[in-house]
Motif scaffolding. Sequence first.
Motif, PDB file in Angstrom:
ATOM      1  N   TYR A 143      -7.219   7.705 -14.958  1.00  0.00           N
ATOM      2  CA  TYR A 143      -5.956   6.971 -14.895  1.00  0.00           C
ATOM      3  C   TYR A 143      -5.948   5.837 -15.916  1.00  0.00           C
ATOM      4  O   TYR A 143      -6.995   5.257 -16.245  1.00  0.00           O
ATOM      5  N   GLU A 191      -4.205   7.182  -5.301  1.00  0.00           N
ATOM      6  CA  GLU A 191      -2.846   7.195  -5.821  1.00  0.00           C
ATOM      7  C   GLU A 191      -1.868   6.577  -4.832  1.00  0.00           C
ATOM      8  O   GLU A 191      -0.922   5.881  -5.226  1.00  0.00           O
ATOM      9  N   GLU A 192      -2.079   6.827  -3.554  1.00  0.00           N
ATOM     10  CA  GLU A 192      -1.218   6.221  -2.534  1.00  0.00           C
ATOM     11  C   GLU A 192      -1.404   4.705  -2.507  1.00  0.00           C
ATOM     12  O   GLU A 192      -0.443   3.945  -2.360  1.00  0.00           O
ATOM     13  N   LEU A 194      -2.235   2.814  -4.982  1.00  0.00           N
ATOM     14  CA  LEU A 194      -1.677   2.206  -6.186  1.00  0.00           C
ATOM     15  C   LEU A 194      -0.236   1.755  -5.975  1.00  0.00           C
ATOM     16  O   LEU A 194       0.207   0.761  -6.559  1.00  0.00           O
ATOM     17  N   THR A 195       0.500   2.461  -5.141  1.00  0.00           N
ATOM     18  CA  THR A 195       1.915   2.146  -4.936  1.00  0.00           C
ATOM     19  C   THR A 195       2.110   0.866  -4.136  1.00  0.00           C
ATOM     20  O   THR A 195       3.205   0.305  -4.119  1.00  0.00           O
ATOM     21  N   VAL A 196       1.058   0.415  -3.479  1.00  0.00           N
ATOM     22  CA  VAL A 196       1.157  -0.775  -2.621  1.00  0.00           C
ATOM     23  C   VAL A 196       1.138  -2.056  -3.452  1.00  0.00           C
ATOM     24  O   VAL A 196       1.768  -3.056  -3.097  1.00  0.00           O
ATOM     25  N   TYR A 198       2.272  -4.434  -6.002  1.00  0.00           N
ATOM     26  CA  TYR A 198       3.468  -4.718  -6.780  1.00  0.00           C
ATOM     27  C   TYR A 198       3.074  -5.093  -8.208  1.00  0.00           C
ATOM     28  O   TYR A 198       2.086  -5.804  -8.430  1.00  0.00           O
ATOM     29  N   LYS A 201       1.265  -0.633 -12.601  1.00  0.00           N
ATOM     30  CA  LYS A 201       1.759   0.652 -13.064  1.00  0.00           C
ATOM     31  C   LYS A 201       0.562   1.539 -13.387  1.00  0.00           C
ATOM     32  O   LYS A 201      -0.434   1.066 -13.940  1.00  0.00           O
TER      33      LYS A 201
END
Length: 207
Positions: A143, A191-192, A194-196, A198, A201
């Motif tokens: 990533y 990956e889940e 990472l969305t937390v 703010y 990217k």
Amino acid sequence: MAEEVLFASYTTLRGRSEAIYTEQRSKFIAFAIPVDSEAAAMEEVQNFRKRYYDARHVCWAYRIGKEVPVERLNDDGEPSSTAGKPILGQMLSYGLTDLLIVVVRYFGGVKLGTSGLIVAYRTAAEEAIKAGDMVEVTLYSHYRLFFPFDLINPVMILLRQYEAETLLSDADLEGHIWEVKVPNSRAKEFEEALTVLYQLKAKRLAN
């Protein structure tokens, strides 16, 4: 990031190995060679053919790849399915991939018959595998992360939590640019997570 099935690991041999099996005065010299491409496997086969030019048969099989391995085999003049197939069968039995096994036969003057050949090639291949060092190789997802400077501590905590390894650390005027790898066994959770965070990217890279 598209959801997909990720293989966590695969098993192969750490290095080359060889073994000799004798049956009714026929000598079967087996070599197990780690390979990562069909081209590399066929180059090895050609080298064995040149090295053992005086042998009656140079039979082989390989299995390459992780998700859907490519399998090829060759009986080199032996009766159909008596050499390449039992060689490949041993790789399947031990769950090995990225591997080529070559079995060189010097004929001893006594015909072994179909069943005898199958046993001989299978045994020679298995002995070469046993002589080697089997190793489980972990597979990773890569990533690229973009995040502001003040987010470095939460990101580092996240990387430790998911056993990530930093491969490249860079920055521009807006923040950090890191490249990391995560074991496939933890990639979906990573990956889940990472969305937390703010302002973080992430882009998944091709391996």
